[in-house]
Design a protein around this motif. Structure first.
Motif, PDB file in Angstrom:
ATOM      1  N   SER A   1       4.335 -72.144  29.925  1.00 31.39           N
ATOM      2  CA  SER A   1       4.554 -73.548  30.275  1.00 31.39           C
ATOM      3  C   SER A   1       5.807 -73.621  31.147  1.00 31.39           C
ATOM      4  CB  SER A   1       4.726 -74.381  29.000  1.00 31.39           C
ATOM      5  OG  SER A   1       5.547 -75.496  29.238  1.00 31.39           O
TER       6      SER A   1
ATOM      7  N   GLU B   1      -1.504 -75.652  26.073  1.00 33.10           N
ATOM      8  CA  GLU B   1      -1.516 -76.494  27.263  1.00 33.10           C
ATOM      9  C   GLU B   1      -1.768 -75.686  28.537  1.00 33.10           C
ATOM     10  OE1 GLU B   1       3.004 -77.142  28.506  1.00 33.10           O
ATOM     11  OE2 GLU B   1       2.599 -77.715  26.446  1.00 33.10           O
TER      12      GLU B   1
ATOM     13  N   VAL C   1      -1.670 -74.869  35.533  1.00 30.62           N
ATOM     14  CA  VAL C   1      -0.371 -74.207  35.360  1.00 30.62           C
ATOM     15  C   VAL C   1      -0.277 -72.984  36.280  1.00 30.62           C
ATOM     16  CG1 VAL C   1       1.136 -73.019  33.708  1.00 30.62           C
ATOM     17  CG2 VAL C   1      -0.206 -74.972  32.965  1.00 30.62           C
TER      18      VAL C   1
END
Lengths: 167, 165
Positions: free
Chosen positions: A20, A76, A81
């Motif tokens: 992340s 996530e 990303v």
């Protein structure tokens, strides 16, 4: 000087560990705060890069000790990303992109120590000796962790690409 | 060689660090075993993919925050208050602060009499508890003395018998 030289390594280690960007930025700041307050503990005869990366590794392990927190954070991760971080370049073919995504996600399924070994050795290009020094274990342990981790990733890749097996 | 034994050698095979005999054995097994062939191909892909993940650059906003950390740490205490940040004055200041807090809490409390009574009771209870423990300890000492006295005579007799022999 310290920031210019070492921030990229710490940021990349944190990013590949947390998957992340936001979390990696926070973690990098925390590690640098820790670095500036522990500089007194550093002795001249030590390898500074290894010392700093060990400090980073300890911080990451302490912060994400609880497996639950680690998992919820890393859920996530997605193609966005990877694309935003430039890890999936547009010139990558579809298959290559798919393999990259599978490997990236599969890294999450490795244990913390195996993942850290793979990140330092394969993704950050450290040597076996440097990785062993940073993780404070013998070189033999690092070799076996990397061997185990890559095989685990290869099996996970096979599970995700069943159609290729049949061809 | 079994599949399990071959699997352990596959990374070294790809690194080219196996002995000629081991290399031959691995290759012979791979010719026969499609499962290990597939694993080798996936392992190769994994190794290439891992090396292909590029290093990402530090965002300028993060770099800016990192540059400010040393300055922030220095500016934490104004120069004239710097001595307060040293370890010993810090401990003394903390102790004095805790004491003044306790004193002001006690003096400003509306029903101070009740608190005093409660504290007095607790002190008496504690004192009573200690004195009962003390009495018990004394009785244990007396008992030990009695036992040791009762053992003295037989011990002497045994010693004398030993001498005569």
């Amino acid at each position: 000087m310290i920031v210019n030289t070492y921030a990229p390594q710490i940021f990349n280690l944190a990013f590949h560990f947390t998957h992340s960007r936001e979390e990696a930025e926070d973690v990098t700041q925390e590690i640098f705060l820790k670095l500036f307050s522990s500089l007194k503990k550093y002795k001249k005869e030590m390898n500074f890069t290894a010392w700093l990366l060990t400090l980073a590794r300890n911080h990451l392990i302490d912060k994400y000790r609880r497996e639950k927190k680690e998992k919820s954070l890393r859920q996530e991760l997605d193609e966005r990303v990877l694309t935003e971080s430039g890890l999936l370049s547009p010139e990558n073919g579809h298959d290559q992109k798919e393999v990259k995504l599978i490997v990236w996600k599969a890294l999450d399924q490795l244990s913390t120590e195996v993942r850290l070994s793979i990140v330092l050795f394969d993704l950050m290009g450290k040597t076996y000796e440097e990785t062993a020094e940073i993780l404070d274990v013998p070189v033999g342990t690092i070799k076996s962790r990397i061997n185990r981790g890559r095989l685990q990733l290869a099996r996970l890749l096979a599970d995700q690409q069943p159609q290729k097996r049949r061809i | 060689m079994s599949c399990q034994e071959i699997t352990i050698l596959l990374n070294d095979y790809l690194d080219g660090v196996l002995s000629p005999t081991q290399k031959q054995e691995v290759e012979a097994h791979l010719k026969e075993c499609s499962t290990c062939q597939e694993l080798l191909s996936n392992l190769q892909q994994v190794r290439v993919t891992l090396r292909e993940f590029p290093q990402i650059s530090v965002p300028p906003s993060l770099a800016e925050k990192l540059y400010q950390i040393p300055a922030k740490k220095k500016a934490k205490w104004p120069t004239w208050l710097g001595w307060l940040a040293r370890p010993l004055p810090q401990q003394i200041t903390a102790t004095l602060a805790a004491l003044s807090l306790a004193i002001s809490f006690y003096t400003l409390l509306p029903n101070r009499a009740m608190l005093a009574k409660y504290l007095n009771q607790q002190l008496h209870l504690g004192y009573h508890h200690i004195s009962s423990l003390w009495t018990q300890a004394e009785s244990i000492t007396v008992n030990i003395e009695k036992v040791s006295d009762s053992l003295k005579a037989p011990w002497q007799a045994l010693k004398e018998e030993g001498k005569e022999d």
